[in-house]
Design an enzyme around this catalytic site. Structure first.
Site, PDB file in Angstrom:
ATOM      1  N   GLY A 175       0.755  -1.065   0.075  1.00 30.91           N
ATOM      2  CA  GLY A 175       0.017  -0.001   0.028  1.00 30.91           C
ATOM      3  C   GLY A 175       0.722   1.351   0.043  1.00 30.91           C
ATOM      4  O   GLY A 175       1.812   1.243  -0.806  1.00 30.91           O
ATOM      5  N   ALA A 176       0.651   2.249   0.821  1.00 29.31           N
ATOM      6  CA  ALA A 176       1.394   3.406   1.134  1.00 29.31           C
ATOM      7  C   ALA A 176       2.626   3.146   1.338  1.00 29.31           C
ATOM      8  O   ALA A 176       3.725   4.019   1.136  1.00 29.31           O
ATOM      9  CB  ALA A 176       0.790   4.342   2.178  1.00 29.31           C
ATOM     10  N   GLY A 177       2.995   1.897   2.071  1.00 26.67           N
ATOM     11  CA  GLY A 177       4.431   1.701   2.252  1.00 26.67           C
ATOM     12  C   GLY A 177       5.191   1.378   1.031  1.00 26.67           C
ATOM     13  O   GLY A 177       6.398   0.903   1.056  1.00 26.67           O
ATOM     14  N   GLY A 178       4.728   1.252  -0.231  1.00 30.51           N
ATOM     15  CA  GLY A 178       5.439   0.769  -1.540  1.00 30.51           C
ATOM     16  C   GLY A 178       5.429  -0.545  -1.476  1.00 30.51           C
ATOM     17  O   GLY A 178       4.663  -1.170  -1.315  1.00 30.51           O
ATOM     18  N   GLY A 185      -2.712  -3.905  -6.757  1.00 29.88           N
ATOM     19  CA  GLY A 185      -1.649  -4.923  -6.753  1.00 29.88           C
ATOM     20  C   GLY A 185      -1.433  -5.614  -7.997  1.00 29.88           C
ATOM     21  O   GLY A 185      -0.560  -6.287  -8.281  1.00 29.88           O
ATOM     22  N   ASP A 186      -2.621  -5.889  -8.840  1.00 31.36           N
ATOM     23  CA  ASP A 186      -2.466  -6.539 -10.059  1.00 31.36           C
ATOM     24  C   ASP A 186      -1.661  -5.877 -11.043  1.00 31.36           C
ATOM     25  O   ASP A 186      -0.723  -6.129 -11.632  1.00 31.36           O
ATOM     26  CB  ASP A 186      -3.917  -6.834 -10.704  1.00 31.36           C
ATOM     27  CG  ASP A 186      -4.821  -7.420  -9.533  1.00 31.36           C
ATOM     28  OD1 ASP A 186      -4.398  -8.427  -8.919  1.00 31.36           O
ATOM     29  OD2 ASP A 186      -5.927  -7.244  -9.856  1.00 31.36           O
TER      30      ASP A 186
END
Length: 322
Positions: free
Chosen positions: A234-237, A263-264
């Site tokens: 997510g926002a964490g890359g 994610g895809d």
């Protein structure tokens, strides 16, 4: 060529609402979108938009809405005929980008249809460089099926990628190293399912600039036979771990509009880099650029090359976890 298998495909309907979601009220809908869906189909759509040769394989009724939608997009695909319909998934996107998904379980896949799908996958694998097994499994299919497919595909010498969750993922892991894929793409929850780590701690650590716990969790999968781990956070890359090194990619500040397909898109971006011969760190940069672009698009929109900003993604080496 890259072949994607979506055993439990869908027609995805996305609705944007103008106010935060509140249970028990009447909610005014804004824009709505209907797209062909399922993780493997999403990956194939992004690959195709980037000019990568791909074929999306899935079960569906010939002439039904899903094949028609894929044909309208110009996506190369093959259908294994089944009698039932295709599930519909609903996504509700709030103004701040919060996404709520309601996914139907899908139609039961008969033993005959499953065998036909498996045979067609092996036929296509003969001319493929990479096979992607993606998404949930429909009712009627054993949760160990991905493990069976990975073992067979590895014997053919094709590169195998898996992106799934829950029982199909944990059953796959029980068969490592014999069924260990060349690449696995877990999110934080899925990485936790595989390693026993805390998914919230993994995401928070990465978002705070400490990707070492994610790299360490990924290293445990490498030690069990997986070739490469691409963990999306997510926002964490994202964190990429292979047999020798680990990297962390941080996305630019982004106003999320919908996380559907992010994610895809990340997986597709990584594969695009790999096909073009990019080194791992640069393939990771493309993965995060594509995932970030998807999060910034409304509804079920998926990114094209014109949407991505790889230069704004910061990639750093992670100290090798031991």
């Amino acid at each position: 060529m890259i072949v994607t298998l979506t055993a439990n495909p869908s027609v995805d309907r996305a609705v944007a609402i103008e106010l935060p979601l509140e249970r028990g009220t009447v909610i005014r809908a804004g824009a709505s979108f209907t797209e062909p869906g399922g993780k493997g189909i999403n990956v194939a759509r992004v690959l195709h938009a980037a000019g990568i040769a791909t074929t999306a394989l899935f079960p569906a009724a010939p002439g039904g809405p899903l094949p028609a939608a894929c044909a309208e997009l110009g996506l190369p695909f093959e259908v294994v005929p089944v009698a039932g319909g295709v599930r519909t998934n609903l996504t509700i996107s709030e103004p701040d980008g919060t996404t709520t998904k309601i996914n139907e379980p899908g139609e039961t896949l008969s033993d005959t249809a499953r065998a036909n799908l498996e045979q067609r996958l092996h036929d296509l694998a003969g001319s493929a460089d990479i096979v992607v097994l993606a998404g949930s499994l429909p009712p009627g299919v054993a949760s160990s099926w991905y493990a069976d497919l990975v073992r067979c595909l590895r014997q053919r010498g094709v590169t195998v990628v898996v992106d799934t969750s829950d029982r199909p993922l944990t059953d796959l892991a029980t068969e490592f190293p014999a069924a260990a894929p060349d690449l696995i793409k877990p999110n934080a929850d899925e990485l936790a399912q595989l390693t026993g780590a805390d998914p919230v701690e993994l995401e928070h650590a990465a978002a705070a600039g400490d990707p070492a716990p994610v790299a360490q969790a990924g290293r445990t999968l490498i030690d069990r036979g997986v070739g490469t781990v691409l963990a999306t956070l997510g926002a964490g890359g994202a964190v990429l771990v292979d047999a020798g090194q680990a990297w962390h990619a941080v996305p630019p500040p982004t106003i999320p509009r919908s996380t559907v397909g992010a994610g895809d898109s990340s997986l597709a971006g990584y594969l695009i880099g790999t096909v073009h011969g990019a080194p791992p760190a640069e393939a990771l940069r493309l993965a995060v650029a594509y995932g970030t672009a998807a999060a910034g698009l409304p509804g079920t929109g998926l990114p094209a090359p014109a949407d991505i900003r790889p230069g704004s993604v910061v990639v750093t080496r992670v100290r090798s976890p031991q």
